[in-house]
Design a protein around this motif. Structure first.
Motif, PDB file in Angstrom:
ATOM      1  N   ARG A 125       0.871  -1.089  -0.001  1.00  0.00           N
ATOM      2  CA  ARG A 125      -0.052   0.165  -0.093  1.00  0.00           C
ATOM      3  C   ARG A 125       0.801   1.295   0.045  1.00  0.00           C
ATOM      4  O   ARG A 125       2.103   1.216   0.349  1.00  0.00           O
ATOM      5  CB  ARG A 125      -0.977   0.062   1.175  1.00  0.00           C
ATOM      6  CG  ARG A 125      -0.355   0.384   2.566  1.00  0.00           C
ATOM      7  CD  ARG A 125      -1.082   1.106   3.463  1.00  0.00           C
ATOM      8  NE  ARG A 125      -1.064   2.496   3.383  1.00  0.00           N
ATOM      9  CZ  ARG A 125      -2.277   3.244   3.481  1.00  0.00           C
ATOM     10  NH1 ARG A 125      -3.267   3.032   4.207  1.00  0.00           N
ATOM     11  NH2 ARG A 125      -2.009   4.723   3.303  1.00  0.00           N
ATOM     12  N   LYS A 130      -3.423  12.108  -0.840  1.00  0.00           N
ATOM     13  CA  LYS A 130      -4.029  12.135   0.387  1.00  0.00           C
ATOM     14  C   LYS A 130      -5.132  12.901   0.829  1.00  0.00           C
ATOM     15  O   LYS A 130      -5.121  14.279   0.531  1.00  0.00           O
ATOM     16  CB  LYS A 130      -2.657  12.164   1.177  1.00  0.00           C
ATOM     17  CG  LYS A 130      -1.570  11.430   1.231  1.00  0.00           C
ATOM     18  CD  LYS A 130      -1.793   9.908   1.404  1.00  0.00           C
ATOM     19  CE  LYS A 130      -2.306   9.641   2.931  1.00  0.00           C
ATOM     20  NZ  LYS A 130      -2.658   8.475   3.022  1.00  0.00           N
ATOM     21  N   PRO A 131      -6.135  12.193   1.491  1.00  0.00           N
ATOM     22  CA  PRO A 131      -7.126  13.076   1.996  1.00  0.00           C
ATOM     23  C   PRO A 131      -6.486  13.619   3.358  1.00  0.00           C
ATOM     24  O   PRO A 131      -6.263  12.860   4.275  1.00  0.00           O
ATOM     25  CB  PRO A 131      -8.374  12.247   2.322  1.00  0.00           C
ATOM     26  CG  PRO A 131      -7.619  10.776   2.523  1.00  0.00           C
ATOM     27  CD  PRO A 131      -6.348  10.870   1.730  1.00  0.00           C
ATOM     28  N   GLU A 163      -5.375   4.938  -2.751  1.00  0.00           N
ATOM     29  CA  GLU A 163      -6.439   5.526  -2.512  1.00  0.00           C
ATOM     30  C   GLU A 163      -6.875   6.570  -3.851  1.00  0.00           C
ATOM     31  O   GLU A 163      -6.019   7.215  -4.425  1.00  0.00           O
ATOM     32  CB  GLU A 163      -6.392   6.364  -1.108  1.00  0.00           C
ATOM     33  CG  GLU A 163      -8.066   7.123  -1.165  1.00  0.00           C
ATOM     34  CD  GLU A 163      -8.076   7.791   0.050  1.00  0.00           C
ATOM     35  OE1 GLU A 163      -7.237   7.442   1.286  1.00  0.00           O
ATOM     36  OE2 GLU A 163      -9.127   8.665   0.239  1.00  0.00           O
ATOM     37  N   GLN A 181      -8.587   2.122  -3.731  1.00  0.00           N
ATOM     38  CA  GLN A 181      -9.182   2.144  -2.181  1.00  0.00           C
ATOM     39  C   GLN A 181     -10.121   3.420  -2.365  1.00  0.00           C
ATOM     40  O   GLN A 181      -9.845   4.516  -2.865  1.00  0.00           O
ATOM     41  CB  GLN A 181      -8.129   2.396  -1.202  1.00  0.00           C
ATOM     42  CG  GLN A 181      -8.393   2.830   0.241  1.00  0.00           C
ATOM     43  CD  GLN A 181      -7.371   2.821   1.092  1.00  0.00           C
ATOM     44  OE1 GLN A 181      -6.149   1.893   0.968  1.00  0.00           O
ATOM     45  NE2 GLN A 181      -7.144   3.608   2.120  1.00  0.00           N
ATOM     46  N   GLY A 183     -11.549   6.099   0.464  1.00  0.00           N
ATOM     47  CA  GLY A 183     -11.081   6.121   1.827  1.00  0.00           C
ATOM     48  C   GLY A 183     -12.296   6.687   2.754  1.00  0.00           C
ATOM     49  O   GLY A 183     -13.560   7.081   2.302  1.00  0.00           O
ATOM     50  N   ALA A 184     -11.948   6.712   3.950  1.00  0.00           N
ATOM     51  CA  ALA A 184     -13.246   6.818   4.900  1.00  0.00           C
ATOM     52  C   ALA A 184     -13.950   8.105   4.861  1.00  0.00           C
ATOM     53  O   ALA A 184     -14.897   8.342   5.096  1.00  0.00           O
ATOM     54  CB  ALA A 184     -12.690   6.670   6.272  1.00  0.00           C
ATOM     55  N   ARG A 185     -13.241   9.155   4.217  1.00  0.00           N
ATOM     56  CA  ARG A 185     -13.871  10.598   4.043  1.00  0.00           C
ATOM     57  C   ARG A 185     -14.816  10.379   2.989  1.00  0.00           C
ATOM     58  O   ARG A 185     -15.550  11.208   2.718  1.00  0.00           O
ATOM     59  CB  ARG A 185     -12.766  11.627   3.945  1.00  0.00           C
ATOM     60  CG  ARG A 185     -11.951  11.884   5.209  1.00  0.00           C
ATOM     61  CD  ARG A 185     -10.893  12.873   4.901  1.00  0.00           C
ATOM     62  NE  ARG A 185     -10.241  13.667   5.942  1.00  0.00           N
ATOM     63  CZ  ARG A 185      -9.088  12.694   6.373  1.00  0.00           C
ATOM     64  NH1 ARG A 185      -8.745  11.374   6.255  1.00  0.00           N
ATOM     65  NH2 ARG A 185      -8.701  13.310   7.683  1.00  0.00           N
ATOM     66  N   LYS A 206     -13.755   1.540   2.573  1.00  0.00           N
ATOM     67  CA  LYS A 206     -13.437   1.847   3.936  1.00  0.00           C
ATOM     68  C   LYS A 206     -14.881   2.573   4.592  1.00  0.00           C
ATOM     69  O   LYS A 206     -15.252   3.176   4.080  1.00  0.00           O
ATOM     70  CB  LYS A 206     -12.423   2.626   4.112  1.00  0.00           C
ATOM     71  CG  LYS A 206     -10.973   2.192   4.104  1.00  0.00           C
ATOM     72  CD  LYS A 206      -9.709   3.159   4.608  1.00  0.00           C
ATOM     73  CE  LYS A 206      -8.791   2.278   4.973  1.00  0.00           C
ATOM     74  NZ  LYS A 206      -7.776   3.127   5.757  1.00  0.00           N
ATOM     75  N   ARG A 236     -12.083   0.487   9.769  1.00  0.00           N
ATOM     76  CA  ARG A 236     -10.759   1.543  10.302  1.00  0.00           C
ATOM     77  C   ARG A 236     -11.146   2.377  11.426  1.00  0.00           C
ATOM     78  O   ARG A 236     -10.374   3.319  11.451  1.00  0.00           O
ATOM     79  CB  ARG A 236     -10.653   2.332   9.128  1.00  0.00           C
ATOM     80  CG  ARG A 236     -11.332   2.977   8.137  1.00  0.00           C
ATOM     81  CD  ARG A 236     -12.058   4.202   8.866  1.00  0.00           C
ATOM     82  NE  ARG A 236     -10.924   5.110   8.827  1.00  0.00           N
ATOM     83  CZ  ARG A 236     -11.210   6.206   9.668  1.00  0.00           C
ATOM     84  NH1 ARG A 236     -11.934   6.537  10.610  1.00  0.00           N
ATOM     85  NH2 ARG A 236     -10.145   7.251   9.396  1.00  0.00           N
ATOM     86  N   ASP A 272      -8.218  -2.278   9.735  1.00  0.00           N
ATOM     87  CA  ASP A 272      -7.045  -1.172   9.477  1.00  0.00           C
ATOM     88  C   ASP A 272      -6.733  -0.838  10.902  1.00  0.00           C
ATOM     89  O   ASP A 272      -7.631   0.343  11.440  1.00  0.00           O
ATOM     90  CB  ASP A 272      -7.331  -0.216   8.528  1.00  0.00           C
ATOM     91  CG  ASP A 272      -6.357   1.013   8.674  1.00  0.00           C
ATOM     92  OD1 ASP A 272      -5.493   1.014   9.684  1.00  0.00           O
ATOM     93  OD2 ASP A 272      -6.515   1.861   7.683  1.00  0.00           O
ATOM     94  N   HIS A 275      -5.221   3.335  11.128  1.00  0.00           N
ATOM     95  CA  HIS A 275      -6.081   4.608  11.276  1.00  0.00           C
ATOM     96  C   HIS A 275      -7.220   4.217  12.441  1.00  0.00           C
ATOM     97  O   HIS A 275      -7.607   5.444  13.000  1.00  0.00           O
ATOM     98  CB  HIS A 275      -6.728   4.740  10.133  1.00  0.00           C
ATOM     99  CG  HIS A 275      -5.808   5.145   8.949  1.00  0.00           C
ATOM    100  ND1 HIS A 275      -5.156   4.161   8.125  1.00  0.00           N
ATOM    101  CD2 HIS A 275      -5.410   6.199   8.542  1.00  0.00           C
ATOM    102  CE1 HIS A 275      -4.401   4.950   7.468  1.00  0.00           C
ATOM    103  NE2 HIS A 275      -4.486   6.171   7.744  1.00  0.00           N
ATOM    104  N   MET A 299      -4.636  -4.255   7.166  1.00  0.00           N
ATOM    105  CA  MET A 299      -4.116  -3.224   6.595  1.00  0.00           C
ATOM    106  C   MET A 299      -3.263  -2.370   7.439  1.00  0.00           C
ATOM    107  O   MET A 299      -3.810  -1.804   8.423  1.00  0.00           O
ATOM    108  CB  MET A 299      -4.844  -2.173   5.532  1.00  0.00           C
ATOM    109  CG  MET A 299      -4.213  -0.959   4.995  1.00  0.00           C
ATOM    110  SD  MET A 299      -5.210   0.249   4.289  1.00  0.00           S
ATOM    111  CE  MET A 299      -4.881  -0.546   2.744  1.00  0.00           C
ATOM    112  N   GLU A 301      -0.211   0.218   8.269  1.00  0.00           N
ATOM    113  CA  GLU A 301       1.057   1.457   7.809  1.00  0.00           C
ATOM    114  C   GLU A 301       2.335   1.163   8.428  1.00  0.00           C
ATOM    115  O   GLU A 301       2.372   0.902   9.612  1.00  0.00           O
ATOM    116  CB  GLU A 301       0.349   2.751   8.385  1.00  0.00           C
ATOM    117  CG  GLU A 301      -0.730   3.130   7.572  1.00  0.00           C
ATOM    118  CD  GLU A 301      -1.044   4.561   7.508  1.00  0.00           C
ATOM    119  OE1 GLU A 301      -1.693   5.171   6.773  1.00  0.00           O
ATOM    120  OE2 GLU A 301      -0.918   5.155   8.651  1.00  0.00           O
TER     121      GLU A 301
HETATM  122  C1  PEP Z   1      -5.539   5.533   4.410  1.00  0.00           C
HETATM  123  O1  PEP Z   1      -5.494   4.451   4.346  1.00  0.00           O
HETATM  124  O2  PEP Z   1      -4.249   6.258   4.109  1.00  0.00           O
HETATM  125  C2  PEP Z   1      -6.402   6.555   4.964  1.00  0.00           C
HETATM  126  C3  PEP Z   1      -6.123   7.836   4.625  1.00  0.00           C
HETATM  127  O3  PEP Z   1      -7.360   6.151   5.810  1.00  0.00           O
HETATM  128  P1  PEP Z   1      -8.725   6.328   6.173  1.00  0.00           P
HETATM  129  O4  PEP Z   1      -9.678   6.742   5.055  1.00  0.00           O
HETATM  130  O5  PEP Z   1      -9.077   5.099   6.840  1.00  0.00           O
HETATM  131  O6  PEP Z   1      -8.644   7.687   7.072  1.00  0.00           O
END
Ligand code: PEP
Ligand code: MN
Length: 341
Positions: A125, A130-131, A163, A181, A183-185, A206, A236, A272, A275, A299, A301
């Motif tokens: 991964r 990035k969010p 993501e 992916q 993401g959670a957001r 997620k 997550r 995960d 997170h 998952m 990091e």
């Molecule tokens: C990620 O997996 O890098 C991430 C930003 O996770 P999440 O969307 O779960 O916050």
């Protein structure tokens, strides 16, 4: 949902599908070991179930009440198992996805990629888009990061995941990564979910921190409706008491989501803990708890120089700690399987 006998001639199955489309509805075909199921997509009140029951090969026609008809066990009773490259996902196997939060440069992802492969991870991964909560924080290295991830994945023979933050990136990310992916957001971003599903690549979806399981599966249903059944669901962590800025952990790992999701749907469930907890010291215990709860994978990091990481260093473990986690995880997974048989 319409249930037909295994071995029903194709023309009879087609006749049912044609009947559904003559009513202006779409259908999904799911051929299991013990039965053929046809799911109706759209307003099934237009369907005369009595007439359908009278068609050749039809055993039954029933209404499913849940908002996730095509994701449910009622519709697909057997576990969904699929392959990404040589890696089997779901069913009895256990999956380790590992790598840095963000891809910082080629050397970094190459070094960490080596480390996670050596440790026994199956999928690499790394974040490219990035969010981030802060507009001033590192936002990811975009296309350059995607290319570095794809290159390292090929060099190591590991499938990759990253993501997709925006609908405008779907094509670009799909060109470079093996699993996409959400993401959670973005868990409620219907258009993004559908666009990602339409690439035909496996979708790692997620759960949002505020998502109830029913809502999460309601949105996941759209992936199946787009004709994509290679879905991995990821727990997550959910919103902690007092909100994310006051809690001692980043989120609250909802372990009950694992057996609940497994009961509700046949799709693989991955946890995960990175997170979910935000804390390196909690990754090993929560990983073991997730496996004990029946997760199909983790998952994690990973960073070899967490103090230099551009994002999420505090929750990243070292590759040598991943090696121990995978050893212990495999032993626990085998023990769990011995309980079931
Ligand atoms: C990620 O997996 O890098 C991430 C930003 O996770 P999440 O969307 O779960 O916050
Ligand atoms: Mn992260």
């Amino acid at each position: 949902m319409i249930i037909m006998k295994v071995g029903t001639p194709k023309r009879n199955v087609q006749a049912v599908i044609d009947r559904i489309s003559s009513l202006g509805l779409r259908s999904d075909l799911s051929e299991g070991e013990t039965r053929i199921a046809i799911g109706i997509i759209g307003d099934e009140s237009r369907v005369d179930f009595g007439q359908i029951r009278a068609m050749k090969g039809v055993i039954d026609a029933i209404r499913i009440q849940a908002p996730y008809r095509l994701m449910g066990r009622e519709y697909i009773p057997e576990d969904v198992v699929f392959n990404v490259g040589d890696v089997s996902i779901g069913g009895d196997s256990i999956l380790y996805i590992a790598g840095p939060c963000s891809i910082e440069n080629y050397d970094q992802i190459a070094r960490i990629g080596d480390g996670v492969k050596e440790a026994g991870a199956h999928i690499l991964r790394g974040g490219a888009f990035k969010p981030r909560t802060s507009a001033h924080a590192f936002q990811g290295n975009g296309e350059a990061a995607l290319k570095a991830l794809a290159r390292v994945g090929k060099e190591l023979g590991l499938p990759t995941i990253t993501e997709v933050r925006s609908e405008s990136h779907v094509e670009l990310v799909a060109e470079h990564a093996d699993i996409l992916q959400i993401g959670a957001r973005n868990w409620q971003n219907q258009d993004l979910i559908e666009a990602v599903a339409r690439t035909g690549k496996p979708v790692f979806y997620k759960r949002g921190p505020e998502a109830q399981i029913q809502e999460f599966l309601g949105f996941a249903e759209r992936i199946v409706i787009e004709g994509n059944k290679e879905i991995i669901l990821c727990e997550r962590g959910i919103m902690p008491i007092g909100g994310p800025f006051h809690s001692i952990t980043r989120n609250t790992l909802d372990l009950s989501a694992v057996p609940v999701l497994k009961a509700e749907t046949p799709f693989p469930v991955v946890v995960d803990p990175s997170h979910a907890t935000g804390r390196r010291d909690l990754i090993h215990p929560m990983s073991m708890a997730a496996i004990a709860a029946g997760a199909h994978g983790l998952m994690i990091e990973v960073h070899d120089r967490p103090e230099e990481a551009l994002s999420d260093g505090a929750q990243s473990i070292h590759p040598r700690d991943l090696a121990r986690l995978i050893r212990d995880g495999n032993a626990l997974h085998n023990l769990m399987r011995s309980f079931q048989s």
